[in-house]
Write a protein that holds these residues in place. Structure first.
Motif, mmCIF file in Angstrom:
data_model
loop_
_atom_site.group_PDB
_atom_site.id
_atom_site.type_symbol
_atom_site.label_atom_id
_atom_site.label_comp_id
_atom_site.label_asym_id
_atom_site.label_seq_id
_atom_site.Cartn_x
_atom_site.Cartn_y
_atom_site.Cartn_z
ATOM 1 N N PRO A 1 0.807 -1.227 0.000
ATOM 2 C CA PRO A 1 0.000 0.000 0.000
ATOM 3 C C PRO A 1 0.837 1.273 0.000
ATOM 4 O O PRO A 1 0.409 2.297 -0.547
ATOM 5 C CB PRO A 1 -0.839 -0.116 1.272
ATOM 6 N N GLU A 2 2.043 1.216 0.577
ATOM 7 C CA GLU A 2 2.897 2.405 0.605
ATOM 8 C C GLU A 2 3.260 2.855 -0.799
ATOM 9 O O GLU A 2 3.418 4.033 -1.068
ATOM 10 C CB GLU A 2 4.214 2.164 1.321
ATOM 11 N N LEU A 3 3.409 1.911 -1.694
ATOM 12 C CA LEU A 3 3.789 2.223 -3.067
ATOM 13 C C LEU A 3 2.640 2.903 -3.803
ATOM 14 O O LEU A 3 2.827 3.939 -4.428
ATOM 15 C CB LEU A 3 4.203 0.935 -3.794
ATOM 16 N N VAL A 4 1.459 2.344 -3.700
ATOM 17 C CA VAL A 4 0.305 2.881 -4.420
ATOM 18 C C VAL A 4 -0.072 4.259 -3.878
ATOM 19 O O VAL A 4 -0.369 5.174 -4.644
ATOM 20 C CB VAL A 4 -0.893 1.909 -4.351
ATOM 21 N N ALA A 5 0.007 4.437 -2.581
ATOM 22 C CA ALA A 5 -0.391 5.706 -1.966
ATOM 23 C C ALA A 5 0.492 6.862 -2.393
ATOM 24 O O ALA A 5 0.054 8.007 -2.409
ATOM 25 C CB ALA A 5 -0.364 5.576 -0.446
ATOM 26 N N SER A 6 1.716 6.568 -2.779
ATOM 27 C CA SER A 6 2.647 7.652 -3.068
ATOM 28 C C SER A 6 2.801 7.947 -4.554
ATOM 29 O O SER A 6 3.510 8.856 -4.930
ATOM 30 C CB SER A 6 4.022 7.293 -2.514
ATOM 31 N N SER A 7 2.138 7.193 -5.385
ATOM 32 C CA SER A 7 2.408 7.257 -6.814
ATOM 33 C C SER A 7 1.585 8.296 -7.551
ATOM 34 O O SER A 7 0.453 8.578 -7.209
ATOM 35 C CB SER A 7 2.126 5.905 -7.433
ATOM 36 N N LEU B 1 9.862 7.327 -0.817
ATOM 37 C CA LEU B 1 9.295 6.025 -1.141
ATOM 38 C C LEU B 1 10.273 4.906 -0.797
ATOM 39 O O LEU B 1 9.884 3.892 -0.213
ATOM 40 C CB LEU B 1 8.920 5.967 -2.624
ATOM 41 N N ASP B 2 11.543 5.092 -1.125
ATOM 42 C CA ASP B 2 12.563 4.091 -0.775
ATOM 43 C C ASP B 2 12.574 3.841 0.726
ATOM 44 O O ASP B 2 12.637 2.688 1.173
ATOM 45 C CB ASP B 2 13.954 4.545 -1.228
ATOM 46 N N GLU B 3 12.507 4.909 1.499
ATOM 47 C CA GLU B 3 12.516 4.760 2.961
ATOM 48 C C GLU B 3 11.304 3.954 3.435
ATOM 49 O O GLU B 3 11.434 3.060 4.281
ATOM 50 C CB GLU B 3 12.556 6.128 3.636
ATOM 51 N N ARG B 4 10.125 4.258 2.897
ATOM 52 C CA ARG B 4 8.912 3.521 3.295
ATOM 53 C C ARG B 4 8.969 2.066 2.831
ATOM 54 O O ARG B 4 8.647 1.153 3.581
ATOM 55 C CB ARG B 4 7.665 4.196 2.737
ATOM 56 N N MET B 5 9.386 1.858 1.579
ATOM 57 C CA MET B 5 9.417 0.494 1.049
ATOM 58 C C MET B 5 10.484 -0.353 1.741
ATOM 59 O O MET B 5 10.308 -1.559 1.892
ATOM 60 C CB MET B 5 9.627 0.501 -0.462
ATOM 61 N N ASN B 6 11.572 0.272 2.184
ATOM 62 C CA ASN B 6 12.604 -0.459 2.917
ATOM 63 C C ASN B 6 12.094 -0.947 4.270
ATOM 64 O O ASN B 6 12.690 -1.846 4.863
ATOM 65 C CB ASN B 6 13.856 0.401 3.107
ATOM 66 N N GLN B 7 11.010 -0.356 4.753
ATOM 67 C CA GLN B 7 10.416 -0.786 6.011
ATOM 68 C C GLN B 7 9.370 -1.883 5.807
ATOM 69 O O GLN B 7 8.835 -2.403 6.776
ATOM 70 C CB GLN B 7 9.803 0.409 6.733
ATOM 71 N N ASN B 8 9.074 -2.216 4.558
ATOM 72 C CA ASN B 8 8.126 -3.281 4.255
ATOM 73 C C ASN B 8 8.939 -4.568 4.085
ATOM 74 O O ASN B 8 9.598 -4.755 3.066
ATOM 75 C CB ASN B 8 7.358 -2.951 2.974
ATOM 76 N N PRO B 9 8.903 -5.464 5.086
ATOM 77 C CA PRO B 9 9.732 -6.670 5.015
ATOM 78 C C PRO B 9 9.415 -7.546 3.796
ATOM 79 O O PRO B 9 10.310 -8.180 3.246
ATOM 80 C CB PRO B 9 9.426 -7.418 6.308
ATOM 81 N N LEU B 10 8.162 -7.548 3.364
ATOM 82 C CA LEU B 10 7.797 -8.331 2.182
ATOM 83 C C LEU B 10 8.500 -7.776 0.954
ATOM 84 O O LEU B 10 9.074 -8.525 0.163
ATOM 85 C CB LEU B 10 6.285 -8.322 1.973
#
Length: 177
Positions: free
Chosen positions: A54-60, A116-125
């Motif tokens: 969801p972090e990816l879609v929310a920021s795009s 976005l990199d910072e948020r996605m790096n926190q997504n373990p999946l």
């Protein structure tokens, strides 16, 4: 049989069992394999991106094509890992700099990409998936509806990503002999 063997062995050997269906049993000659039942997303269903990332879609800026966004971002991150580059520098070919700049622009610019990199790096999946596609050199274009699903425990599962396939003429995959 060869595809069953390649898939069953690759699943066991990847070191990423949480991202692939569990293999419960195989015939000695791999005529059959028994794997976890997975509910796949349909081919044109992009909701898996929002469900798991969801972090990816929310920021795009281009929410209308979540699968493309996911694939482009994952490819960008994989290329950065493989090349050790976080942004273009003089060592990049001009065409690579242009592609990188266009991809970053699609994400909303360099500052947006950094966030976005910072948020996605926190997504373990995401980080586990990034490690897998980088290590196993999986085709990112195969990570899409029809080839992803939910395992019996609700986790994100990759399906049928061409394990054991080799690259033939013009980079097209071919079945193993």
């Amino acid at each position: 049989k060869e595809m069953n063997k390649a898939e069953a062995d690759a699943i066991v050997q990847t070191g990423y069992p949480e991202l692939v269906p569990k293999v419960y049993d195989t015939a000695d000659d791999y005529e059959w394999i028994v794997v976890e039942k997975v509910k796949p997303y349909s081919l044109r269903d992009d909701s898996w991106v929002e469900d798991f990332f969801p972090e990816l879609v929310a920021s795009s800026k281009y929410k209308d094509d979540p699968t493309r966004l996911f694939q482009d971002y994952l490819m960008m991150r994989r290329d950065e890992l493989k090349g050790g580059k976080q942004s273009p520098d003089p060592a990049f070919e001009p065409q690579q700099r242009d592609i990188w700049a266009a991809d970053v622009k699609e994400l909303g610019g360099e500052e947006a990409k950094k966030e976005l990199d910072e948020r996605m790096n926190q997504n373990p999946l995401f980080t586990k998936l990034l490690d897998l596609v980088t290590e196993q050199e999986l085709g990112i274009w195969d990570i899409r509806g029809g080839n992803v699903g939910r395992g019996i425990d609700g986790r994100f599962v990759l399906l049928d990503l061409g394990y054991g396939m080799e690259t033939g003429p013009k980079g097209k995959p071919v079945l193993p002999e």
